[in-house]
Every structure is written in C-alpha cells, then in structure tokens.
Design a protein around this motif. Sequence first.
Motif, PDB file in Angstrom:
ATOM      1  N   ARG A  92      91.807  72.772  17.974  1.00  0.00           N
ATOM      2  CA  ARG A  92      91.045  71.742  18.689  1.00  0.00           C
ATOM      3  C   ARG A  92      91.521  70.336  18.336  1.00  0.00           C
ATOM      4  O   ARG A  92      91.614  69.477  19.205  1.00  0.00           O
ATOM      5  CB  ARG A  92      89.550  71.894  18.398  1.00  0.00           C
ATOM      6  CG  ARG A  92      88.988  73.193  18.950  1.00  0.00           C
ATOM      7  CD  ARG A  92      87.475  73.235  18.925  1.00  0.00           C
ATOM      8  NE  ARG A  92      86.996  74.538  19.399  1.00  0.00           N
ATOM      9  CZ  ARG A  92      85.769  74.776  19.838  1.00  0.00           C
ATOM     10  NH1 ARG A  92      84.887  73.798  19.869  1.00  0.00           N
ATOM     11  NH2 ARG A  92      85.426  75.984  20.244  1.00  0.00           N
ATOM     12  N   VAL A  93      91.827  70.106  17.066  1.00  0.00           N
ATOM     13  CA  VAL A  93      92.275  68.775  16.656  1.00  0.00           C
ATOM     14  C   VAL A  93      93.620  68.444  17.294  1.00  0.00           C
ATOM     15  O   VAL A  93      93.818  67.337  17.811  1.00  0.00           O
ATOM     16  CB  VAL A  93      92.344  68.680  15.113  1.00  0.00           C
ATOM     17  CG1 VAL A  93      93.014  67.383  14.692  1.00  0.00           C
ATOM     18  CG2 VAL A  93      90.948  68.757  14.519  1.00  0.00           C
ATOM     19  N   TRP A  94      94.556  69.403  17.276  1.00  0.00           N
ATOM     20  CA  TRP A  94      95.861  69.118  17.869  1.00  0.00           C
ATOM     21  C   TRP A  94      95.746  68.813  19.355  1.00  0.00           C
ATOM     22  O   TRP A  94      96.263  67.813  19.850  1.00  0.00           O
ATOM     23  CB  TRP A  94      96.835  70.286  17.670  1.00  0.00           C
ATOM     24  CG  TRP A  94      97.985  70.222  18.634  1.00  0.00           C
ATOM     25  CD1 TRP A  94      98.266  71.055  19.660  1.00  0.00           C
ATOM     26  CD2 TRP A  94      98.988  69.180  18.689  1.00  0.00           C
ATOM     27  NE1 TRP A  94      99.371  70.633  20.359  1.00  0.00           N
ATOM     28  CE2 TRP A  94      99.835  69.489  19.784  1.00  0.00           C
ATOM     29  CE3 TRP A  94      99.239  68.040  17.959  1.00  0.00           C
ATOM     30  CZ2 TRP A  94     100.915  68.687  20.148  1.00  0.00           C
ATOM     31  CZ3 TRP A  94     100.314  67.237  18.299  1.00  0.00           C
ATOM     32  CH2 TRP A  94     101.137  67.574  19.382  1.00  0.00           C
ATOM     33  N   TRP A  95      95.034  69.669  20.073  1.00  0.00           N
ATOM     34  CA  TRP A  95      94.998  69.486  21.524  1.00  0.00           C
ATOM     35  C   TRP A  95      94.134  68.297  21.940  1.00  0.00           C
ATOM     36  O   TRP A  95      94.381  67.677  22.972  1.00  0.00           O
ATOM     37  CB  TRP A  95      94.542  70.776  22.210  1.00  0.00           C
ATOM     38  CG  TRP A  95      95.625  71.817  22.184  1.00  0.00           C
ATOM     39  CD1 TRP A  95      95.647  72.988  21.478  1.00  0.00           C
ATOM     40  CD2 TRP A  95      96.875  71.759  22.889  1.00  0.00           C
ATOM     41  NE1 TRP A  95      96.831  73.654  21.704  1.00  0.00           N
ATOM     42  CE2 TRP A  95      97.594  72.937  22.563  1.00  0.00           C
ATOM     43  CE3 TRP A  95      97.458  70.830  23.761  1.00  0.00           C
ATOM     44  CZ2 TRP A  95      98.864  73.195  23.080  1.00  0.00           C
ATOM     45  CZ3 TRP A  95      98.714  71.089  24.274  1.00  0.00           C
ATOM     46  CH2 TRP A  95      99.411  72.260  23.939  1.00  0.00           C
ATOM     47  N   MET A  96      93.148  67.922  21.130  1.00  0.00           N
ATOM     48  CA  MET A  96      92.408  66.690  21.407  1.00  0.00           C
ATOM     49  C   MET A  96      93.330  65.480  21.289  1.00  0.00           C
ATOM     50  O   MET A  96      93.274  64.555  22.096  1.00  0.00           O
ATOM     51  CB  MET A  96      91.229  66.535  20.440  1.00  0.00           C
ATOM     52  CG  MET A  96      90.001  67.325  20.820  1.00  0.00           C
ATOM     53  SD  MET A  96      88.527  66.783  19.884  1.00  0.00           S
ATOM     54  CE  MET A  96      88.979  67.219  18.219  1.00  0.00           C
ATOM     55  N   ALA A  97      94.183  65.497  20.254  1.00  0.00           N
ATOM     56  CA  ALA A  97      95.136  64.393  20.069  1.00  0.00           C
ATOM     57  C   ALA A  97      96.115  64.341  21.245  1.00  0.00           C
ATOM     58  O   ALA A  97      96.404  63.263  21.782  1.00  0.00           O
ATOM     59  CB  ALA A  97      95.885  64.561  18.750  1.00  0.00           C
ATOM     60  N   TYR A  98      96.605  65.487  21.666  1.00  0.00           N
ATOM     61  CA  TYR A  98      97.533  65.576  22.794  1.00  0.00           C
ATOM     62  C   TYR A  98      96.894  65.022  24.068  1.00  0.00           C
ATOM     63  O   TYR A  98      97.486  64.208  24.786  1.00  0.00           O
ATOM     64  CB  TYR A  98      97.938  67.045  22.976  1.00  0.00           C
ATOM     65  CG  TYR A  98      98.810  67.342  24.173  1.00  0.00           C
ATOM     66  CD1 TYR A  98     100.192  67.417  24.053  1.00  0.00           C
ATOM     67  CD2 TYR A  98      98.247  67.597  25.420  1.00  0.00           C
ATOM     68  CE1 TYR A  98     100.992  67.727  25.142  1.00  0.00           C
ATOM     69  CE2 TYR A  98      99.027  67.897  26.512  1.00  0.00           C
ATOM     70  CZ  TYR A  98     100.401  67.958  26.378  1.00  0.00           C
ATOM     71  OH  TYR A  98     101.185  68.259  27.485  1.00  0.00           O
ATOM     72  N   ILE A  99      95.670  65.465  24.353  1.00  0.00           N
ATOM     73  CA  ILE A  99      94.959  65.034  25.560  1.00  0.00           C
ATOM     74  C   ILE A  99      94.720  63.527  25.540  1.00  0.00           C
ATOM     75  O   ILE A  99      94.867  62.842  26.560  1.00  0.00           O
ATOM     76  CB  ILE A  99      93.620  65.784  25.686  1.00  0.00           C
ATOM     77  CG1 ILE A  99      93.844  67.261  26.036  1.00  0.00           C
ATOM     78  CG2 ILE A  99      92.723  65.121  26.730  1.00  0.00           C
ATOM     79  CD1 ILE A  99      94.445  67.522  27.402  1.00  0.00           C
ATOM     80  N   THR A 100      94.367  62.984  24.369  1.00  0.00           N
ATOM     81  CA  THR A 100      94.075  61.556  24.270  1.00  0.00           C
ATOM     82  C   THR A 100      95.329  60.718  24.508  1.00  0.00           C
ATOM     83  O   THR A 100      95.269  59.662  25.160  1.00  0.00           O
ATOM     84  CB  THR A 100      93.465  61.223  22.898  1.00  0.00           C
ATOM     85  OG1 THR A 100      92.348  62.087  22.654  1.00  0.00           O
ATOM     86  CG2 THR A 100      92.969  59.794  22.848  1.00  0.00           C
ATOM     87  N   VAL A 101      96.472  61.170  23.996  1.00  0.00           N
ATOM     88  CA  VAL A 101      97.737  60.478  24.239  1.00  0.00           C
ATOM     89  C   VAL A 101      98.057  60.483  25.740  1.00  0.00           C
ATOM     90  O   VAL A 101      98.461  59.463  26.310  1.00  0.00           O
ATOM     91  CB  VAL A 101      98.881  61.125  23.430  1.00  0.00           C
ATOM     92  CG1 VAL A 101     100.237  60.722  23.985  1.00  0.00           C
ATOM     93  CG2 VAL A 101      98.789  60.705  21.974  1.00  0.00           C
ATOM     94  N   CYS A 102      97.862  61.625  26.378  1.00  0.00           N
ATOM     95  CA  CYS A 102      98.103  61.718  27.829  1.00  0.00           C
ATOM     96  C   CYS A 102      97.164  60.781  28.586  1.00  0.00           C
ATOM     97  O   CYS A 102      97.582  60.109  29.537  1.00  0.00           O
ATOM     98  CB  CYS A 102      97.899  63.156  28.306  1.00  0.00           C
ATOM     99  SG  CYS A 102      99.156  64.323  27.754  1.00  0.00           S
TER     100      CYS A 102
END
Length: 294
Positions: free
Chosen positions: A166-176
């Motif tokens: 969840r932490v990794w993909w939240m960071a990915y989504i926020t960058v996008c």
Amino acid sequence: MTDNPDLGIRRAPDAIFSSKSVPDFEPSSPISLAISATLALIPHPDDKNPSGTESLHLRREQAQAFAQSAFESIEIESELIDSVIQPGEALSSDPLPLHRKPFHPRNPLENESIIALIMLSTYEYAQRGNIAKMRNRAGQAVNAAINLGLHIKGDEEGYYSEANRRVWWMAYITVCQGSILSNSTPPILLYDPRFTTSGPTYAGDPGAWPVFLQSQQAITSATQFVIDLDATLKQGSNTTAIWDRMLELEAIIEPLIVAADSWALSSTPPLTLDSAEMVVGQALRGIARIKLNR
C-alpha cells in the motif's frame, strides 16, 4: 474510536495549541503530525462561527504549523550525527535506528515518513493550492520508497507485506497525480519493469485496485500525449506517430470507461473491518470512474 475533541491553549503566537488536559503532549512522529495537519482543518463542535474569517485563518494556521512540524520531523529522523562534526564520515554512515513505538502495528516504522510525505503532498495541493510543493513531497515519498526497496517486493508475504504494498503504490499514484495536475512528465517510468510489487488487496472488492491503477495510468499517459502533441505542433513535425498514439490511447481508455459506467457503487457505511475495506474498494472505483469521465 470515539471522537473526543479537546480545547487547546496557545503558549506563544506561533506555537501549536496545547491540550488543556495534557499540556505537555505534542505529537512527534511524522505520520501523526501529518494527520494532525488535516484534522486541524475540521471545525471544533463548540465553534459558533466555523465559517468566519478568523476561525478559518486559525485552523489553516494550525494546520500549516502541524505540516511544517511533520516535515521537520522527517528531516530529523533522516539526520546523521556525523554530518555535523565529521561530514566525510557521514558519507559511509547509516541513519540511526528509530526507537519509538510504531503508529500502527501492521506498518513498519521506516514506512511512516513515506506515508507522511504522501499526506503532506495531498495537503499542499488540496489545502494550499501549491502544486510545486505537492510534486516535491510526492517525489520525496517515491524516492524514499525506492530506497527501501518497496518497489521490488514482488509477491512478498509476511506480517508487513500488505503495508509495504500500500505504501509503495500510494507513493506511485501520488507522483502520477502530481504530473496530471501540473501537465508535466512524471519523474518515474509509468511502466518501469523494475516495479514488481503486487498491488494492494481489498478483501471486500479484489478487483478495485487494478481498475483504479489502470485509470490513473491511462490519465497519466493522456497527459503525456498532450505534452507531446503540443511539442509536435509547435515544431511542425510529422504528426503521423502522434495520431497513432491517440488511437492507441482511445483503444485503452474507451473499454475502461464502458466498464466503469457499469459499476453499481454502494453507499453502505462500514460496520466491520471487512466492510471498511469494501468501502475503500468502492471509493477507488468511484475515483477511477471520475478520472475516466472527466
């Protein structure tokens, strides 16, 4: 949890309000401070004029104080003692281990600063309208996640595996999201083959995450297409390739829109952990539908 807001007192013009019942307490972990930055914006139930200028200004001032403290806390936790006295030695030093209690038992301490940066990124955009700072915080979050190897976890299993996903993909989504809002190229490759970490799991709605991720990637790709189209038209280059890409994008987005418009989203309030996870899944589907139809 029972909502139990406390009245606060101010001991200095620029200080965060302190609790009357526990005057010496002040949140210190990055994640609790970042959460406080958002909670401070909610009017106190005893505020007789929550929409008044003074009340709004006071809440925003407190929120910003918490946000600044959260960021400073992140900086402190990544500080090296040798940086002050022996900078050369600091190059080969590791940060000191954290010795405080975790904010949540299922999330490792080292992930907390990343979550705080993600929350601060959202705060900068949603509450302060500062897209530049939003992108900076998101970039810091994704870099920190990559440094911890959260992007290469594959199908990891274990006590912290879901938190890491969840932490990794939240960071990915926020960058996008930062790239979409600023109409700029993302600082990471959208489909980087090194990003092997499995997606989060939502027991109540296992299919929610894939459609949400696909919608975010589709909108990010569409943003990049707009950037490239603008450059092609300005330079007077051959437009054949750009129109081919437009057709490819249409072939990707149209089925996603058709699927999104067929979803029946529930408004049932959460009663248990499983139903709360179902609400999260429904929220992801709702966000995906909004993105695809904007």
